[in-house]
Scaffold this motif. Sequence first.
Motif, PDB file in Angstrom:
ATOM      1  N   SER A   1      22.071   7.615 -24.062  1.00 25.71           N
ATOM      2  CA  SER A   1      21.407   6.273 -25.408  1.00 25.71           C
ATOM      3  C   SER A   1      20.289   5.961 -25.084  1.00 25.71           C
ATOM      4  O   SER A   1      19.748   5.904 -26.343  1.00 25.71           O
ATOM      5  CB  SER A   1      22.732   5.653 -25.903  1.00 25.71           C
ATOM      6  N   ILE A   2      19.720   5.697 -23.953  1.00 26.66           N
ATOM      7  CA  ILE A   2      18.759   5.104 -23.999  1.00 26.66           C
ATOM      8  C   ILE A   2      17.668   5.864 -24.543  1.00 26.66           C
ATOM      9  O   ILE A   2      16.815   5.658 -24.279  1.00 26.66           O
ATOM     10  CB  ILE A   2      18.813   4.060 -22.769  1.00 26.66           C
ATOM     11  N   ASP A   3      17.364   6.962 -23.515  1.00 26.90           N
ATOM     12  CA  ASP A   3      17.312   8.182 -23.726  1.00 26.90           C
ATOM     13  C   ASP A   3      16.952   8.348 -24.940  1.00 26.90           C
ATOM     14  O   ASP A   3      15.785   8.794 -25.418  1.00 26.90           O
ATOM     15  CB  ASP A   3      16.573   9.469 -23.420  1.00 26.90           C
ATOM     16  N   THR A   4      18.101   8.291 -25.814  1.00 22.46           N
ATOM     17  CA  THR A   4      17.822   8.481 -27.358  1.00 22.46           C
ATOM     18  C   THR A   4      17.023   7.686 -27.832  1.00 22.46           C
ATOM     19  O   THR A   4      16.462   8.078 -29.410  1.00 22.46           O
ATOM     20  CB  THR A   4      19.381   8.936 -28.256  1.00 22.46           C
ATOM     21  N   ILE A   5      17.965   6.420 -28.146  1.00 28.83           N
ATOM     22  CA  ILE A   5      17.061   5.106 -28.876  1.00 28.83           C
ATOM     23  C   ILE A   5      15.719   5.377 -28.532  1.00 28.83           C
ATOM     24  O   ILE A   5      14.461   5.433 -29.724  1.00 28.83           O
ATOM     25  CB  ILE A   5      17.445   3.330 -28.348  1.00 28.83           C
ATOM     26  N   GLU A   6      15.015   5.718 -27.471  1.00 18.87           N
ATOM     27  CA  GLU A   6      13.623   6.048 -27.034  1.00 18.87           C
ATOM     28  C   GLU A   6      13.302   6.937 -27.941  1.00 18.87           C
ATOM     29  O   GLU A   6      11.807   6.703 -28.365  1.00 18.87           O
ATOM     30  CB  GLU A   6      13.285   5.723 -25.103  1.00 18.87           C
ATOM     31  N   ARG A   7      13.595   8.458 -27.784  1.00 19.95           N
ATOM     32  CA  ARG A   7      13.232   9.137 -28.364  1.00 19.95           C
ATOM     33  C   ARG A   7      12.987   9.071 -29.805  1.00 19.95           C
ATOM     34  O   ARG A   7      12.005   8.932 -30.766  1.00 19.95           O
ATOM     35  CB  ARG A   7      13.669  10.484 -28.109  1.00 19.95           C
ATOM     36  N   LEU A   8      14.086   8.625 -30.335  1.00 24.34           N
ATOM     37  CA  LEU A   8      13.546   7.767 -32.313  1.00 24.34           C
ATOM     38  C   LEU A   8      12.752   7.021 -32.586  1.00 24.34           C
ATOM     39  O   LEU A   8      12.206   7.062 -33.302  1.00 24.34           O
ATOM     40  CB  LEU A   8      14.750   7.501 -32.411  1.00 24.34           C
ATOM     41  N   ALA A   9      12.261   6.294 -31.204  1.00 21.17           N
ATOM     42  CA  ALA A   9      11.434   4.759 -31.975  1.00 21.17           C
ATOM     43  C   ALA A   9      10.105   5.759 -31.549  1.00 21.17           C
ATOM     44  O   ALA A   9       9.792   5.244 -32.882  1.00 21.17           O
ATOM     45  CB  ALA A   9      11.664   3.749 -30.413  1.00 21.17           C
ATOM     46  N   PHE A  10       9.855   6.759 -31.163  1.00 23.25           N
ATOM     47  CA  PHE A  10       8.732   7.606 -30.599  1.00 23.25           C
ATOM     48  C   PHE A  10       8.504   8.257 -31.785  1.00 23.25           C
ATOM     49  O   PHE A  10       7.049   8.165 -32.646  1.00 23.25           O
ATOM     50  CB  PHE A  10       8.496   8.278 -29.687  1.00 23.25           C
TER      51      PHE A  10
ATOM     52  N   ALA B   1       8.156   3.742 -34.317  1.00 22.94           N
ATOM     53  CA  ALA B   1       8.229   1.995 -34.051  1.00 22.94           C
ATOM     54  C   ALA B   1       8.540   2.248 -32.167  1.00 22.94           C
ATOM     55  O   ALA B   1       9.122   1.866 -31.626  1.00 22.94           O
ATOM     56  CB  ALA B   1       9.194   1.752 -34.713  1.00 22.94           C
ATOM     57  N   ARG B   2       7.045   2.735 -32.019  1.00 25.52           N
ATOM     58  CA  ARG B   2       7.344   2.688 -30.210  1.00 25.52           C
ATOM     59  C   ARG B   2       6.707   1.521 -29.884  1.00 25.52           C
ATOM     60  O   ARG B   2       7.334   1.086 -28.653  1.00 25.52           O
ATOM     61  CB  ARG B   2       5.566   4.014 -30.199  1.00 25.52           C
ATOM     62  N   CYS B   3       5.935   0.193 -30.154  1.00 24.79           N
ATOM     63  CA  CYS B   3       6.191  -0.587 -30.006  1.00 24.79           C
ATOM     64  C   CYS B   3       7.846  -1.177 -29.290  1.00 24.79           C
ATOM     65  O   CYS B   3       6.887  -2.471 -29.314  1.00 24.79           O
ATOM     66  CB  CYS B   3       5.237  -1.227 -31.065  1.00 24.79           C
ATOM     67  N   THR B   4       8.026  -1.192 -30.878  1.00 24.54           N
ATOM     68  CA  THR B   4       9.526  -2.236 -30.735  1.00 24.54           C
ATOM     69  C   THR B   4      10.233  -1.414 -29.622  1.00 24.54           C
ATOM     70  O   THR B   4      11.745  -2.275 -28.691  1.00 24.54           O
ATOM     71  CB  THR B   4      10.729  -1.197 -31.238  1.00 24.54           C
ATOM     72  N   PHE B   5      10.085  -0.826 -28.364  1.00 23.37           N
ATOM     73  CA  PHE B   5      11.314   0.245 -27.416  1.00 23.37           C
ATOM     74  C   PHE B   5       9.744  -0.482 -25.818  1.00 23.37           C
ATOM     75  O   PHE B   5       8.991   0.054 -26.224  1.00 23.37           O
ATOM     76  CB  PHE B   5      11.406   1.226 -27.500  1.00 23.37           C
ATOM     77  N   ARG B   6      10.761  -0.982 -24.820  1.00 25.75           N
ATOM     78  CA  ARG B   6       9.933  -1.089 -23.605  1.00 25.75           C
ATOM     79  C   ARG B   6      10.515  -0.285 -22.448  1.00 25.75           C
ATOM     80  O   ARG B   6      11.952  -1.400 -22.292  1.00 25.75           O
ATOM     81  CB  ARG B   6       8.960  -2.062 -23.537  1.00 25.75           C
ATOM     82  N   ARG B   7      10.248   0.794 -21.258  1.00 25.41           N
ATOM     83  CA  ARG B   7      11.452   0.389 -20.277  1.00 25.41           C
ATOM     84  C   ARG B   7      10.972  -0.843 -19.618  1.00 25.41           C
ATOM     85  O   ARG B   7       9.405  -1.572 -18.763  1.00 25.41           O
ATOM     86  CB  ARG B   7      11.003   1.697 -19.638  1.00 25.41           C
ATOM     87  N   ARG B   8      12.478  -1.012 -19.002  1.00 29.59           N
ATOM     88  CA  ARG B   8      12.146  -2.291 -17.934  1.00 29.59           C
ATOM     89  C   ARG B   8      13.348  -1.886 -17.179  1.00 29.59           C
ATOM     90  O   ARG B   8      14.351  -1.315 -16.890  1.00 29.59           O
ATOM     91  CB  ARG B   8      12.511  -3.798 -18.254  1.00 29.59           C
ATOM     92  N   PRO B   9      13.244  -2.042 -15.888  1.00 29.55           N
ATOM     93  CA  PRO B   9      14.133  -1.516 -14.736  1.00 29.55           C
ATOM     94  C   PRO B   9      15.181  -3.140 -15.172  1.00 29.55           C
ATOM     95  O   PRO B   9      14.838  -4.038 -15.524  1.00 29.55           O
ATOM     96  CB  PRO B   9      14.029  -1.638 -13.229  1.00 29.55           C
TER      97      PRO B   9
ATOM     98  N   ALA C   1      15.900  -0.789 -20.370  1.00 33.75           N
ATOM     99  CA  ALA C   1      14.843  -1.045 -22.117  1.00 33.75           C
ATOM    100  C   ALA C   1      15.288  -2.236 -22.149  1.00 33.75           C
ATOM    101  O   ALA C   1      16.158  -3.105 -22.705  1.00 33.75           O
ATOM    102  CB  ALA C   1      14.675   0.065 -22.393  1.00 33.75           C
ATOM    103  N   GLN C   2      13.721  -2.738 -22.946  1.00 35.70           N
ATOM    104  CA  GLN C   2      14.025  -4.079 -24.378  1.00 35.70           C
ATOM    105  C   GLN C   2      13.721  -3.040 -25.385  1.00 35.70           C
ATOM    106  O   GLN C   2      12.854  -2.676 -25.202  1.00 35.70           O
ATOM    107  CB  GLN C   2      13.820  -5.327 -23.239  1.00 35.70           C
ATOM    108  N   LEU C   3      14.169  -3.729 -26.850  1.00 36.77           N
ATOM    109  CA  LEU C   3      13.717  -3.908 -27.351  1.00 36.77           C
ATOM    110  C   LEU C   3      13.280  -4.962 -28.611  1.00 36.77           C
ATOM    111  O   LEU C   3      14.155  -6.377 -28.984  1.00 36.77           O
ATOM    112  CB  LEU C   3      14.810  -2.493 -28.393  1.00 36.77           C
ATOM    113  N   ASP C   4      12.857  -4.472 -30.039  1.00 35.38           N
ATOM    114  CA  ASP C   4      13.128  -5.088 -31.096  1.00 35.38           C
ATOM    115  C   ASP C   4      13.744  -4.825 -31.865  1.00 35.38           C
ATOM    116  O   ASP C   4      13.665  -3.896 -33.075  1.00 35.38           O
ATOM    117  CB  ASP C   4      11.842  -5.459 -31.495  1.00 35.38           C
TER     118      ASP C   4
END
Length: 400
Positions: A104-113, A117-125, A179-182
């Motif tokens: 689901s994290i990959d899904t949310i990243e794809r949707l944000a892009f 809304a790319r700026c709302t999503f950032r990968r982090r360990p 990841a972290q998200l707005d």
Amino acid sequence: MDLVSPHPFWLLKNGLLNEYPSLPGDVRCDVLVLGAGISGALISHGLVRAGLDVVVIDKRDVACGSTSASTALLQYEIDEHLIDLTRRIGKRDAERAYLACHGSIDTIERLAFEVGARCTFRRRPSAYFAAKQSDVAILRREGDARRAAGIVADFLEEEEIRAHFSFSRPAALISTQAAQLDAHRLAHTLLHDSAARGARIFDRTRVDEFVPGTREVRLKTDTGHVIRASHVVFATGYESQDFLPRRVVQLKSTFALATERVTRFPGWWKQCLIWETARPYLYLRTAADGRILVGGEDVPFRDPVRRDRLVESKTARLEKRFRELFPQIDFKVDYRWAGTFGETKDGLAYIGQIRQMPRCHFALGFGGNGITYSAIAADIIREALAGRRHPDAHLFRFDR
């Protein structure tokens, strides 16, 4: 009921990004989505893209409930360890639940892009620390179980932790799928995109009457307008409990703070997401603008007044704990707030239908995985409305 204290960080930071009217009259639709937070935004967006006529309503302004207070750490981990969930529901289903959250994290990243809304999503360990020595063996077994399921999970010894961080813990599991998200901004962006695709969105619209039926669901608002829908999706978090015949969630209050912008993070390896085996757990992240978000100190929910009285004392404890972990990071607290969330017996969401309410679908993403569960719910409900059964639907059914 107030879901959050009066000053949630994301609402103050972002403001009201888009405005929507209240419902002006009677309306018909294929699907009515109740709730315009991140859950309702993810679900309605998927349904609109599937070609359905969707109406979204919320009794508040859009994304002004729990979404505005979420610290939005995106992690695949369920609040129940994989090894414990395996004992509850079996190895196959426990692994499927973890892998569903992982994907689901990959899904949310794809949707944000896709919606800009790319700026709302950032990968982090993500670093999951043993709070005490007796938790080390648990983390070793947990890491083994995750790797057996095909999930990358690196085990760190105490000396490795001291080399990466300004503090010491007996052990840790490091995950790269996080990841972290707005979530507040992403919810607005998804709803705006849905509206451009034909969805009708109304906020400040309260439902007073609800009549499920075999052919349609009829709802009446407090202003007397009638909504007729072929299906209704409840994306209203723990407030959906009012419509359910039995209690499925325990309510908790959680507390959080956000600092002013920070430019240096000595002792914080890769500005990773941080949480721990202690329950309730401390959780940390940074924001895109350099702020630090710290949350935890959860207590059973009593009422909003009592919860809000605790904000100062609870966030003072969070600040103290952070300074103990990172004494070299210079910061000043800017915002303090509290929110309410639901916790289930097994850490899994409730997604799907109940026999007593035909044509009604619930997306109740409880626990620390609300946003990832909402992405899963969007897929499960879209498949259900198309007459297909999602392969993971049984994991989140009400009668499990």
